[in-house]
Design a protein around this motif. Structure first.
Motif, PDB file in Angstrom:
ATOM      1  N   SER A  72       1.314  -0.952   0.057  1.00 14.28           N
ATOM      2  CA  SER A  72       0.240   0.189  -0.150  1.00 14.28           C
ATOM      3  C   SER A  72       0.460   1.803  -0.197  1.00 14.28           C
ATOM      4  O   SER A  72       0.752   2.688  -1.188  1.00 14.28           O
ATOM      5  CB  SER A  72      -0.348   0.380   0.956  1.00 14.28           C
ATOM      6  OG  SER A  72       0.343   0.063   2.065  1.00 14.28           O
ATOM      7  N   ILE A  73       1.541   1.620   0.515  1.00 11.38           N
ATOM      8  CA  ILE A  73       3.023   2.078   0.530  1.00 11.38           C
ATOM      9  C   ILE A  73       3.897   2.827  -0.296  1.00 11.38           C
ATOM     10  O   ILE A  73       3.458   3.526  -1.029  1.00 11.38           O
ATOM     11  CB  ILE A  73       3.832   2.297   2.045  1.00 11.38           C
ATOM     12  CG1 ILE A  73       2.976   2.076   2.942  1.00 11.38           C
ATOM     13  CG2 ILE A  73       4.765   3.315   2.006  1.00 11.38           C
ATOM     14  CD1 ILE A  73       4.065   1.816   4.469  1.00 11.38           C
ATOM     15  N   ILE A  74       4.109   1.419  -1.142  1.00 14.20           N
ATOM     16  CA  ILE A  74       4.747   1.682  -2.677  1.00 14.20           C
ATOM     17  C   ILE A  74       3.551   1.658  -3.475  1.00 14.20           C
ATOM     18  O   ILE A  74       3.944   3.213  -4.320  1.00 14.20           O
ATOM     19  CB  ILE A  74       4.519  -0.608  -2.368  1.00 14.20           C
ATOM     20  CG1 ILE A  74       5.981  -0.602  -2.101  1.00 14.20           C
ATOM     21  CG2 ILE A  74       5.448  -0.308  -4.472  1.00 14.20           C
ATOM     22  CD1 ILE A  74       6.700  -2.350  -2.061  1.00 14.20           C
ATOM     23  N   LEU A 354      -5.348   7.623  -1.586  1.00 21.64           N
ATOM     24  CA  LEU A 354      -4.519   7.020  -0.612  1.00 21.64           C
ATOM     25  C   LEU A 354      -5.510   5.831  -1.139  1.00 21.64           C
ATOM     26  O   LEU A 354      -5.706   5.066   0.099  1.00 21.64           O
ATOM     27  CB  LEU A 354      -4.877   7.288   1.144  1.00 21.64           C
ATOM     28  CG  LEU A 354      -4.122   8.959   1.034  1.00 21.64           C
ATOM     29  CD1 LEU A 354      -4.204   9.357   2.666  1.00 21.64           C
ATOM     30  CD2 LEU A 354      -2.733   8.337   1.056  1.00 21.64           C
ATOM     31  N   VAL A 355      -6.019   5.753  -1.896  1.00 24.99           N
ATOM     32  CA  VAL A 355      -6.949   3.980  -2.329  1.00 24.99           C
ATOM     33  C   VAL A 355      -6.193   2.994  -1.568  1.00 24.99           C
ATOM     34  O   VAL A 355      -6.015   1.571  -1.203  1.00 24.99           O
ATOM     35  CB  VAL A 355      -7.317   3.496  -3.709  1.00 24.99           C
ATOM     36  CG1 VAL A 355      -7.654   2.497  -3.756  1.00 24.99           C
ATOM     37  CG2 VAL A 355      -8.198   4.873  -4.244  1.00 24.99           C
ATOM     38  N   PRO A 356      -4.405   2.907  -1.753  1.00 21.49           N
ATOM     39  CA  PRO A 356      -4.135   1.262  -1.173  1.00 21.49           C
ATOM     40  C   PRO A 356      -4.245   1.187  -0.403  1.00 21.49           C
ATOM     41  O   PRO A 356      -3.904   0.712   0.982  1.00 21.49           O
ATOM     42  CB  PRO A 356      -2.651   1.630  -2.172  1.00 21.49           C
ATOM     43  CG  PRO A 356      -2.834   3.483  -2.418  1.00 21.49           C
ATOM     44  CD  PRO A 356      -3.739   3.297  -3.015  1.00 21.49           C
ATOM     45  N   ILE A 357      -3.897   2.854   0.595  1.00 16.71           N
ATOM     46  CA  ILE A 357      -3.465   2.580   2.190  1.00 16.71           C
ATOM     47  C   ILE A 357      -5.348   2.369   2.670  1.00 16.71           C
ATOM     48  O   ILE A 357      -4.979   1.882   3.493  1.00 16.71           O
ATOM     49  CB  ILE A 357      -3.338   4.042   2.363  1.00 16.71           C
ATOM     50  CG1 ILE A 357      -1.506   4.650   1.955  1.00 16.71           C
ATOM     51  CG2 ILE A 357      -3.176   4.788   4.295  1.00 16.71           C
ATOM     52  CD1 ILE A 357      -0.559   3.775   2.435  1.00 16.71           C
ATOM     53  N   TYR A 358      -5.604   2.586   2.395  1.00 13.51           N
ATOM     54  CA  TYR A 358      -7.914   2.578   2.615  1.00 13.51           C
ATOM     55  C   TYR A 358      -7.576   1.268   3.070  1.00 13.51           C
ATOM     56  O   TYR A 358      -8.168   0.426   3.215  1.00 13.51           O
ATOM     57  CB  TYR A 358      -8.549   3.095   2.603  1.00 13.51           C
ATOM     58  CG  TYR A 358      -8.846   4.357   2.827  1.00 13.51           C
ATOM     59  CD1 TYR A 358     -10.091   5.279   3.786  1.00 13.51           C
ATOM     60  CD2 TYR A 358      -8.151   5.511   2.892  1.00 13.51           C
ATOM     61  CE1 TYR A 358     -10.199   6.230   4.076  1.00 13.51           C
ATOM     62  CE2 TYR A 358      -8.227   6.517   3.851  1.00 13.51           C
ATOM     63  CZ  TYR A 358      -9.416   6.943   4.370  1.00 13.51           C
ATOM     64  OH  TYR A 358      -9.453   7.913   5.270  1.00 13.51           O
TER      65      TYR A 358
END
Length: 410
Positions: A72-74, A354-358
Motif C-alpha cells: 500500500s505504501i509502495i 490514498l486508495v492503496p492505504i485504505y
C-alpha cells in the motif's frame, strides 16, 4: 488538471475494455486455485486431517491482509500505479507456478506434500495481499467515474471466465486421477494468470501521478490507521460489518466437504458447485454494481450478511445435493458482497491518492478475525461435527445483522 481529466476520459473506454479482458483471464486462473471449492478438495486428498483445510483460510487471510501494508505504501508513492501493480502481480504469478510444482511431491510422504504445498501457498497468500492495494490503486487511477458499475462489469467478466473454467475443472477432475488432475488444472491457472498480466502491460493507458507530493511513510500509515478505526464514518461501519462476515466465513471451505459426505453426490460435484457459484456471481455482479452506484456499499454488505446467515442455516440441515447447490447461490451473494463492497468502499471513502492505504487498512482490520476464526474452526472441526462450525457462523452473521441494524437506527 484539465489536461489530466481529458486524458483520463480519452483512455477510459480502452482501459475499461482492457481491465475486463484482464479480469476474464485473471479470474479464470484464480478459479482454478479456488479456496472455496478446488483447494479444500485438493488438501483433503493430501490428508484426512480436516484441520489442514481450515489452514487454507487461516494462511491466506492472515498473510494477505498483513502483507498489504507494504504494497500500500509502495502503491501510494509510486509514480506509475500500472507498473507497481504489474510488478507485484508478476510475483504472484511466480507463486502460482510454485503451487503447480508442489503437485510433484504428492507421491511422497503426507508431511512432505503438505509442507511443500503450504509453503508455496503461503508465498501466494503474501503476493495476493500485496497485489490487492496496488491493483485497486491502478483501477482508481484509470477508471475515473462510475466505479461501482465498473466493478459490477469486472465481476461479470470474472464470473464468465469462472463458468468456463468450472467446466474445465469438472472435465479434468473426472478424466484424470489425483494428482494429475490438479497438476493440469494448476498449470492452466498459471498460463491464464500470465496472460492477464500481459494484457495489462500492453492494454492499460494511464496518466501518471504528480510525484512532487510528500512521500507516504510507514509511520503515516499507522497514524491514519488509528484515525480511521476511531472514526464514526461510513467506512468504519462497513469494516465492523465485515469483521462479522470474516468470522462467519470460516465455514465456507467446509461447505464443499459437507456436500462430499452426502450419499447421493456424484463425480464432478466440485465442478458443478463451482459452476453454480460462478453463474451466480455472473448474475449478481451487475446487480451489486447498480446497487453500489445508487445506494452505496453499505446496502451491498447488508445483503451479504443476510445471505451468509441463510447459508449457515441451510448447511446445518443439508441432507441432499440439491440443497447444497442452493447453498452455493447464497455463498455467491454473501462472498461477492464482501468482495465488491470492500472494493467500492476503499475507493469512494478514501482520501485523494490514498486508495492503496485504505485497502491495506481494510485488510489489516479484518485480518485478526480471519486468523482467529479459521484457526479455531480447524480445531473445532477436527474434534466435533461440521455442524458446530455452521452454527458458529450462523451466530456471527446474526450478530453482524443486529449491529448493522442498530447502526442504521443511529
Amino acid at each position: 488538471m484539465n489536461d489530466i481529466l481529458y486524458l483520463k476520459e480519452k483512455y477510459l473506454k480502452r482501459n475499461i475494455i482492457t481491465l475486463l479482458i484482464e479480469g476474464f483471464f485473471a479470474s479464470f486462473a484464480f478459479s482454478l486455485f479456488s479456496q472455496t471449492t478446488v483447494l479444500p478438495v485438493y488438501v483433503s486428498n493430501l490428508t484426512s486431517n480436516t484441520f489442514w483445510i481450515s489452514m487454507i483460510t487461516f494462511i491466506f487471510f492472515g498473510l494477505s491482509n498483513i502483507s498489504g501494508i507494504v504494497s500500500s505504501i509502495i502503491g501510494t508513492n509510486a509514480k506509475s500505479p500500472k507498473w507497481s501493480s504489474t510488478i507485484i502481480c508478476g510475483f504472484q504469478r511466480i507463486t502460482l507456478f510454485l503451487i503447480f510444482l508442489s503437485t510433484y511431491t504428492v507421491t511422497g510422504s503426507e508431511t512432505l506434500s503438505l509442507t511443500v504445498f503450504f509453503i508455496s501457498y503461503s508465498l501466494y497468500s503474501i503476493s495476493a495481499g500485496m497485489s490487492s492495494p496496488v491493483f485497486n490503486n491502478m483501477v482508481s487511477n484509470v477508471i475515473n467515474k462510475n466505479i461501482s458499475s465498473f466493478y459490477g462489469l469486472y465481476n461479470i467478466s470474472a464470473s464468465l471466465a469462472g463458468i468456463i473454467s468450472a467446466q474445465l475443472i469438472k472435465y479434468i477432475e473426472v478424466r484424470y486421477k489425483f494428482p494429475i488432475n490438479y497438476r493440469i488444472l494448476f498449470l492452466f491457472g498459471v498460463i491464464m494468470a500470465v496472460i492477464s498480466t500481459i494484457v495489462v502491460i500492453f492494454g492499460v493507458k494511464e496518466v501518471e501521478k504528480n510525484t512532487n507530493k510528500k512521500q507516504f511513510l510507514i509511520k503515516d500509515f499507522f497514524i491514519l490507521f488509528r484515525k480511521v478505526i476511531k472514526s464514526k464514518s461510513e467506512f468504519n461501519s462497513i469494516l465492523i460489518s465485515r469483521i462479522f462476515m470474516a468470522i462467519a466465513e470460516m465455514s465456507v471451505p467446509f461447505y464443499i466437504i459437507k456436500i462430499s459426505s452426502i450419499d447421493s453426490v456424484s463425480d464432478g460435484y466440485v465442478g458443478t458447485t463451482t459452476t453454480i457459484l460462478l453463474v451466480s456471481n455472473f448474475i449478481f455482479s451487475k446487480v451489486y454494481g447498480d446497487i453500489g452506484d445508487k445506494y452505496g456499499p453499505k446496502v451491498i454488505i447488508k445483503i451479504g450478511l443476510i445471505s451468509g446467515f441463510l447459508c449457515s442455516l441451510i448447511a446445518i440441515f443439508m441432507n441432499n445435493v440439491l440443497l447444497g447447490y442452493m447453498l452455493y447461490i447464497l455463498v455467491s451473494l454473501s462472498t461477492l458482497a464482501n468482495n465488491i463492497g470492500n472494493n467500492i468502499s476503499v475507493i469512494i471513502y478514501s482520501k485523494k491518492g490514498l486508495v492503496p492505504i485504505y485497502t491495506a487498512i481494510s485488510g489489516l482490520v479484518i485480518a485478526p478475525a480471519y486468523l482467529i476464526s479459521s484457526f479455531l474452526g480447524g480445531v473445532i472441526v477436527s474434534k466435533f461435527d461440521l455442524n458446530i462450525i455452521f452454527i458458529l457462523s450462523l451466530i456471527s452473521y446474526g450478530l453482524g445483522i443486529l449491529i448493522n441494524y442498530k447502526n442504521e437506527i443511529k
